[in-house]
Design an enzyme around this catalytic site. Structure first.
Site, PDB file in Angstrom:
ATOM      1  N   CYS A  22       1.948  19.163   0.131  1.00 17.77           N
ATOM      2  CA  CYS A  22       2.278  17.996   0.941  1.00 17.77           C
ATOM      3  C   CYS A  22       1.067  17.592   1.774  1.00 17.77           C
ATOM      4  CB  CYS A  22       3.449  18.320   1.865  1.00 17.77           C
ATOM      5  SG  CYS A  22       4.899  18.957   1.002  1.00 17.77           S
ATOM      6  N   ASN A  36       3.517  22.117   5.172  1.00 17.83           N
ATOM      7  CA  ASN A  36       3.055  22.202   3.784  1.00 17.83           C
ATOM      8  C   ASN A  36       3.081  23.674   3.395  1.00 17.83           C
ATOM      9  OD1 ASN A  36       1.791  21.930   1.284  1.00 17.83           O
ATOM     10  ND2 ASN A  36      -0.267  21.905   2.177  1.00 17.83           N
ATOM     11  N   GLY A  37       3.825  24.026   2.353  1.00 16.20           N
ATOM     12  CA  GLY A  37       3.891  25.422   1.931  1.00 16.20           C
ATOM     13  C   GLY A  37       5.312  25.841   1.611  1.00 16.20           C
ATOM     14  N   LYS A  62      -2.151  16.542  -6.059  1.00 15.34           N
ATOM     15  CA  LYS A  62      -3.574  16.780  -6.278  1.00 15.34           C
ATOM     16  C   LYS A  62      -3.956  18.238  -6.082  1.00 15.34           C
ATOM     17  CE  LYS A  62      -7.846  15.586  -6.992  1.00 15.34           C
ATOM     18  NZ  LYS A  62      -8.259  15.226  -8.351  1.00 15.34           N
ATOM     19  N   GLU A 105      -0.861  13.860 -18.454  1.00 16.70           N
ATOM     20  CA  GLU A 105      -0.705  13.764 -16.996  1.00 16.70           C
ATOM     21  C   GLU A 105      -0.329  12.361 -16.550  1.00 16.70           C
ATOM     22  OE1 GLU A 105      -3.547  16.636 -14.382  1.00 16.70           O
ATOM     23  OE2 GLU A 105      -4.593  15.254 -15.704  1.00 16.70           O
ATOM     24  N   ARG A 112      -1.284  13.890  -2.392  1.00 18.22           N
ATOM     25  CA  ARG A 112      -0.797  15.263  -2.230  1.00 18.22           C
ATOM     26  C   ARG A 112       0.722  15.355  -2.380  1.00 18.22           C
ATOM     27  NH1 ARG A 112      -4.422  18.838   0.049  1.00 18.22           N
ATOM     28  NH2 ARG A 112      -2.674  20.143   0.653  1.00 18.22           N
ATOM     29  N   TRP A 134       5.742  16.536  -1.220  1.00 19.80           N
ATOM     30  CA  TRP A 134       5.943  16.949  -2.611  1.00 19.80           C
ATOM     31  C   TRP A 134       7.029  18.010  -2.571  1.00 19.80           C
ATOM     32  CZ3 TRP A 134       5.325  21.274  -5.863  1.00 19.80           C
ATOM     33  CH2 TRP A 134       5.256  20.999  -7.231  1.00 19.80           C
ATOM     34  N   LYS A 163      -5.383  14.970 -19.820  1.00 15.59           N
ATOM     35  CA  LYS A 163      -5.490  13.677 -19.142  1.00 15.59           C
ATOM     36  C   LYS A 163      -4.415  12.718 -19.648  1.00 15.59           C
ATOM     37  CE  LYS A 163      -7.422  14.532 -16.289  1.00 15.59           C
ATOM     38  NZ  LYS A 163      -7.786  15.871 -16.322  1.00 15.59           N
ATOM     39  N   GLU A 219      -8.840  19.245 -22.451  1.00 12.18           N
ATOM     40  CA  GLU A 219      -8.928  18.367 -21.286  1.00 12.18           C
ATOM     41  C   GLU A 219      -8.508  16.944 -21.634  1.00 12.18           C
ATOM     42  OE1 GLU A 219      -9.754  16.956 -17.378  1.00 12.18           O
ATOM     43  OE2 GLU A 219      -9.123  18.865 -18.251  1.00 12.18           O
ATOM     44  N   HIS A 225      -2.465  27.046 -39.135  1.00 12.26           N
ATOM     45  CA  HIS A 225      -1.524  28.014 -38.576  1.00 12.26           C
ATOM     46  C   HIS A 225      -0.433  27.336 -37.745  1.00 12.26           C
ATOM     47  CE1 HIS A 225      -4.066  31.336 -39.915  1.00 12.26           C
ATOM     48  NE2 HIS A 225      -5.087  30.592 -39.527  1.00 12.26           N
TER      49      HIS A 225
END
Length: 619
Positions: free
Chosen positions: A2, A100-101, A614, A492, A27, A74, A489, A485, A508
């Site tokens: 957060c 936050n936590g 983030k 996401e 965040r 969040w 992207k 990566e 495979h």
């Protein structure tokens, strides 16, 4: 994950906090809230959803004051509703907390407090903090002591900002895990979860350490530890330009940050390498000596997400250039496999924010086992930087978009510098080879700018593929991390299912997915005259032919001038020629742009993708 903002001073607090929350919305954006005190009267406004909903609530019911706190959430404990939005208050309505936590023992605390007539109105773990402080105030403790006593009962990780309507012009901030930044102005002081909300007001900041409490008033800031002993903070001056944290005319932060990559590469390299000799200079090795670097028998890399992909590419660099065995771990898994480490092992941790909870845990585990820890990080003064034995700071500037772009490329540059340094120091690279790599590195920003000037091609490709439901990204060797990566992207920010895979593993499993509707994106670059690179290219070319034989749609990222793989591809994306080990930094640019344009065309929120934040500051 957060975002927290607080201010005490003489300015109007509401617009200042709202502006700060806007800079922290990356965040968390499930809900938002603000609490301010004006002439002893505490007012709170909260809203579910994006920050604009809170702004509308304030427009309909204005509030004012000269000190207060704000929060963008969040969700972890409790659904993302207005009721669960922060700030949270105690029964008396005088103490307000943003958090936050995660409080791990909140259920036990809640049950105990209920037995003493405390009434809870939310599903969150945060609410118990306000009630614990209330309990301490009831028995006559001062505000400062009440916060300290309540903090000692909490188990978990937490960053807190707290106000009390009966303690005028005072904010108390607490850190045990997630980041807390204190900004020092002229008779005004700031608290925040990150630097951007503070930058336009002051460049002078310090980071609270774990187990520390800051007491902010209009006149001063004091810092104590959880035992009440005084702490002297280390003040530093932030050199970021505040404009770097703004969009600067771009539609989204992500697009701006993609286009900032040539500058980020130049800034990360600057002052660290001699083009004449190829020598690398790493000056931030406080507790790691050249003798240590010579004796390390193995290196382990721990990171999360995009930073893990950078670390995976780094493994190819170090094993090729410095001839040291390297293992790459997800930081979230590192502690749970009982890693074998000693003082001959170097742990390299990689984190954009320097506050990633899993990566901090890996760092501490390694130090307990006697290993040295080197950090690659973008934030000076962050927890990882403070606890590591040495640091290579990237100079990417603030990265606001949730999907990391310039952090990845600057991390790759830092890794390349480290591997050059190790190769030279351990005698695995000749001066001529080092000079060649240094020259290749110097030419990289211009090549990145060339790719960014060709971005129209990615926008055109997005028109063809934005309706797809699945994507497969394939690469071999150092191109495999690029495939991972690129797939990350896309998933996401566009919510398309995308999977990165080693090209050699197609037989495979992934071959079963291929049909005429599946786009398969290959990264198949080559370095002329490099036999391992040529072999990798030939093998991946065979995979391209295999996909075409099964009627798959082939998109290929190729080195300019390649006609063989181009002839087998439906779409070709060319990158400038480069050394094998630097090519991933070029290859990722078109993949970032393709993901961006597909997401925009699908109407997705590019900078704030759903369910993501983030900085992952909780485990």
């Amino acid at each position: 994950m957060c975002g927290i903002v607080g201010y005490v001073g003489n300015k109007q607090v509401v617009p200042l906090i709202i502006d700060g929350l806007r800079k922290l919305e990356y965040r968390g954006y499930d809900s938002a809230g603000i609490a301010v005190v004006n002439e002893g009267h505490l007012s709170i406004r909260r809203a579910e959803g994006k920050l604009r909903n809170l702004e509308e609530a304030i427009r309909l019911s204005p509030l004012d004051g000269t000190y207060g706190i704000g929060h963008t959430r969040w969700a972890t404990h409790g659904r993302p509703t207005e009721e669960n939005a922060h700030p949270h208050r105690d029964c008396t309505g005088r103490v307000v907390v943003v958090h936050n936590g995660i409080i791990e023992n909140y259920l036990q605390l809640k049950e105990r407090l209920r037995m003493t007539d405390h009434r809870f109105v939310t599903e969150t773990d945060t609410e118990v903090i306000a009630h614990l402080i209330e309990e301490c105030l009831k028995r006559g403790d001062s505000f400062e002591k009440a916060v300290r006593e309540a903090t000692l009962e909490l188990r978990g990780i937490f960053a807190l900002s707290i106000i009390n309507s009966e303690a005028p012009d005072t904010i108390i901030a607490v850190r045990q895990g997630p980041p807390v930044v204190i900004g020092l102005g002229d008779r005004e002081y700031f608290v925040a979860s990150d630097i951007p909300p503070i930058l336009q007001h002051t460049r002078d900041v310090f980071f609270l350490g774990d187990g520390e409490i800051a007491i902010l008033t209009k006149d001063a800031v004091r810092v104590i530890d959880f035992d009440g002993d005084s702490v002297q903070p280390v003040i530093q001056r932030i050199t970021w330009d505040p404009i770097m944290a703004e969009k600067g005319g771009f539609k989204h932060f992500m697009l701006k940050e993609i286009y900032e990559q040539p500058r980020a590469v130049r800034d990360t390299v600057q002052g660290r390498i001699s083009l004449d000799s190829g020598r690398v200079f790493l000056d931030e090795m406080q507790n790691i000596t050249e003798a240590d670097f010579r004796r390390f028998s193995s290196i382990k890399i721990a990171a999360c997400g995009t930073s893990w992909h950078a670390g995976l590419a780094g493994r190819y660099m170090i094993e090729q250039l410095a001839r040291i065995p390297v293992d790459v771990d997800y930081a979230s898994e590192f502690r749970y496999r009982d890693p074998v480490m000693d003082d001959d092992t170097l742990l390299l941790v990689i984190s954009q924010s320097g506050e990633t909870a899993d990566t901090i845990a890996a760092l501490r585990e390694a130090k307990e086992l006697g290993a040295k820890v080197l950090a690659i990080c973008n934030v000076q003064g962050s927890m990882i930087v403070r606890e590591a034995d040495g640091t290579i700071l990237t100079h990417a500037g603030p990265e606001i978009g949730v999907a990391s772009t310039k952090a990845f490329t600057s991390q790759m540059i830092a890794l390349f510098l480290l591997w050059l340094y190790l190769g030279e120091l351990r005698g695995a690279l000749s001066p001529e080879q080092a000079q060649h790599h240094a020259q290749q590195l110097a030419e990289l920003p211009v090549k990145l700018e060339h790719l960014l000037n060709e971005s129209d091609q990615m926008e055109e490709l997005s028109k063809e593929f934005f309706r797809c439901t699945d994507f497969l990204y394939l690469g071999r060797g150092i191109n495999f991390p690029v495939a991972l990566e690129g797939a990350l992207k896309l998933k996401e920010i566009s919510y398309i299912h995308a999977e990165g895979y080693p090209a050699g593993e197609m037989k495979h499993g992934p071959n079963a997915l291929i049909d005429e509707r599946l786009p398969v994106l290959f990264i198949n670059t080559r370095e002329e005259g490099n036999r391992p690179s040529e072999l990798r290219y030939e093998k991946t070319h065979s995979n391209i032919v295999e996909v075409k034989a099964r009627e798959g749609i082939v998109i290929s990222v190729l080195t300019e001038g390649d006609t063989m793989s181009a002839a087998e591809s439906d779409h070709v994306i060319e990158i400038p020629p480069s050394s094998d080990l630097l090519s991933p930094i070029l290859s990722i640019i078109p993949l970032q742009l393709l993901a961006y344009h597909i997401a925009v065309r699908r109407g997705c929120d590019v900078d704030q993708p759903r369910n993501l934040a983030k900085s992952v500051t909780v485990e």
